[in-house]
Design an enzyme around this catalytic site. Structure first.
Site, short mmCIF file in Angstrom:
data_model
loop_
_atom_site.label_atom_id
_atom_site.label_comp_id
_atom_site.label_asym_id
_atom_site.label_seq_id
_atom_site.Cartn_x
_atom_site.Cartn_y
_atom_site.Cartn_z
N CYS B 88 4.72 -1.26 -0.05
CA CYS B 88 6.16 -1.36 -0.25
C CYS B 88 6.77 -2.33 0.77
CB CYS B 88 6.79 0.04 -0.19
SG CYS B 88 8.43 0.09 -0.93
N HIS B 205 3.35 3.65 -3.83
CA HIS B 205 2.97 4.36 -2.60
C HIS B 205 1.74 5.24 -2.81
CE1 HIS B 205 6.49 3.50 -0.01
NE2 HIS B 205 7.12 3.34 -1.16
N GLU B 207 -0.06 6.59 -0.63
CA GLU B 207 -0.09 7.67 0.36
C GLU B 207 0.76 8.87 -0.08
OE1 GLU B 207 1.89 5.17 0.45
OE2 GLU B 207 3.73 5.57 1.59
#
Lengths: 84, 242
Positions: B88, B205, B207
């Protein structure tokens, strides 16, 4: 003392979502003659000392390095001499 | 093997990355403050530039962070072949630093989009994607206002020709359509790598897609791919003849 005004604009062909939206808002307000909207940035800097040529060289350097991203933006600038 | 997560002022996914690597991946990880000018990143094997709004997104997204003191070391690390992952805002920083081509501009729809997104894996021949299957459809969240990938035509065809596009926005069936493109990115690009395959940037994302409670585990294989790559590197270092 020098006053430098740097204008940074999105290159032609790069989608300008802000410009387009602003144009649509103007059309909605009845400003039917607005054919296009483009939004950029005006950056004003005061620079100390040096000749006009030296200031111009600095301004080009800082614009290419940081103020504009050459992948998506063009820039131009005006340099004015100012009293202290 | 050690991961490092760089913290810029305004990073806000730094602890998400730290948590994902430490608690889920169970790999060693440390935070690196952006002001550490003298840091040479010695002992690190993978550097993560996390998501967020570094320097308040002032001037342009990623533009100020790109000149943060730590970035000299990050660029040096990347150019020497170290693995660098930009997520990002981290992707935006990598393009500003010219470690990846192109730029990320304002979403076509003008909205800040925060939602689950489907993306398709386009290339599995990289240290970051080797555990995926080509064409696999992943559910990974996106959360950005400036995620519209732009590059000139020549750069886009170079990316295509060298298989540098790793992820594209797609629909649930894996079709790459205009409707499935959330932000106006050219060629539905969600993530790319450099030609050498050691630097990756992506807007989604991974994660945030590593645990059952987060509704998707599809981000795990990205991090696990990195771990496998690093273990192989280590083995080669100690037993170069194998």
């Amino acid at each position: 003392m020098w006053l430098v005004k740097i204008k940074v604009r999105l290159k032609k062909g790069v989608l300008d979502a802000q410009g387009k939206t602003t144009q649509q808002a103007l059309l909605a307000l009845g400003f039917h003659q607005v054919k296009e909207g483009r939004i950029g940035k005006l950056i004003e800097l005061k620079l100390d000392g040096g000749s006009r040529e030296e200031v111009e060289k600095e301004v080009r350097d800082m614009s290419q390095k940081l103020l504009a991203n050459p992948v998506i933006e063009d820039f131009d600038y005006e340099i004015e001499a100012r009293e202290e | 093997m050690k991961f490092g997560v760089v913290q810029f002022p305004g990073s806000n996914c730094d602890y998400d990355c730290y948590y994902a690597i430490k608690n889920i991946l169970k790999a060693p990880v440390e935070m690196i403050w952006h002001k550490e000018k003298e840091h040479n990143l010695k002992g690190y094997d993978c550097i993560v530039l996390p998501g967020g709004f570094s320097y308040g997104d002032y001037l342009r997204v990623g533009a100020i962070a790109r000149y943060s003191p730590i970035m000299t070391a990050v660029i040096d690390f990347a150019l020497k072949g170290g693995l660098v992952l930009g997520i990002c805002n981290g992707f935006q920083v990598l393009t500003e630093a010219k470690l990846l081509p192109g730029a990320l501009i304002r979403n076509e729809c003008l909205h800040f989009i925060c939602r689950q997104q489907t993306i398709r894996v386009e290339n599995i021949d990289t240290p970051f994607t080797k555990l995926y299957q080509k064409g696999q459809v992943l559910k990974i969240p996106i959360a950005h206002g400036e995620g519209c990938y732009y590059a000139d035509e020549e750069t886009i065809s170079e990316l295509e020709n060298h298989h540098q596009i790793l992820f594209r926005y797609c629909d649930a069936r894996g079709e790459i359509t205009r409707e499935a493109n959330p932000n106006g990115s050219l060629s539905n690009i969600a993530g790319i790598c450099n030609r050498e395959r050691n630097i990756v940037g992506l807007m989604p994302h991974p994660e945030r897609a590593m645990e059952e409670c987060l509704a998707s585990l599809d981000g795990r294989l990205l991090f696990e791919s990195i771990v496998i790559q690093l273990k192989q590197r280590q083995r080669r270092k100690f037993c170069p003849e194998t």
